[in-house]
Write a protein that holds these residues in place. Structure first.
Motif: not given
Length: 164
Positions: A50, A52-55, A57-58, A61, A92, A121, A127
């Motif tokens: 969690l 590092s989730l934003d990295e 998800l980016a 994409e 998303r 989320r 992930w």
């Protein structure tokens, strides 16, 4: 009464390259392990994912060359039972995410293999993806591998490219 959390590891669908859609998996290939709520190793693995989730998800994409099979592990509740599943592929939405449930449920009965599920989320617990044939992420899987019979874990580490 303590409730158990089931973590699911799908050997065929989630880790085998080139398989598309939930129909490609054999439900007998799913590995289910029970973890008590608050298991320290599983909690640490989930916290690491969690954080590092934003990295992730980016990256999902705009994948770099050699990166594929992006997946999220999400929890599904059915009454007092919680089970975790890989969702492959996912995307998303305005309110969260949607994707295909890629494991055969062992305990929950409100979802089925191959079902499109919506989640937020807050439901995400891990992930992962493949980069140049090696697994990246899948932190909870590494905890599960430590608790599997050595021969089985060694085979998965070698055959599916985990670096635990």
């Amino acid at each position: 009464m303590k409730l158990a959390i089931r973590a699911v590891l799908s050997v065929i669908l989630v880790f085998a390259p080139g398989l598309a859609g939930a129909q490609a998996t054999d439900p007998g290939d799913d590995k289910t392990m029970v973890f008590t709520p608050g298991d320290p190793e599983m909690a640490a693995a989930t916290a690491r994912a969690l954080a590092s989730l934003d990295e992730f998800l980016a990256l999902s994409e705009a994948p770099p060359a050699g990166a594929e099979r992006f997946k999220l592990k999400v929890k599904v509740r059915d009454g007092n039972i919680t089970e975790h599943f890989w969702v492959v592929p996912f995307r998303r939405t305005e309110t969260g995410f949607v994707g295909i449930l890629s494991n055969q449920p062992a305990e929950v009965r409100n979802v089925v293999l191959g079902q499109n599920i919506e989640f937020t989320r807050e439901d995400i617990s891990d992930w992962g993806y493949k980069r140049n044939g090696r697994q990246v992420g899948s932190f909870t899987v590494c905890v599960m591998l430590k608790r599997m019979p050595k021969e089985e874990a060694d085979s998965m580490l070698e055959n599916y490219g985990f670096d635990c």
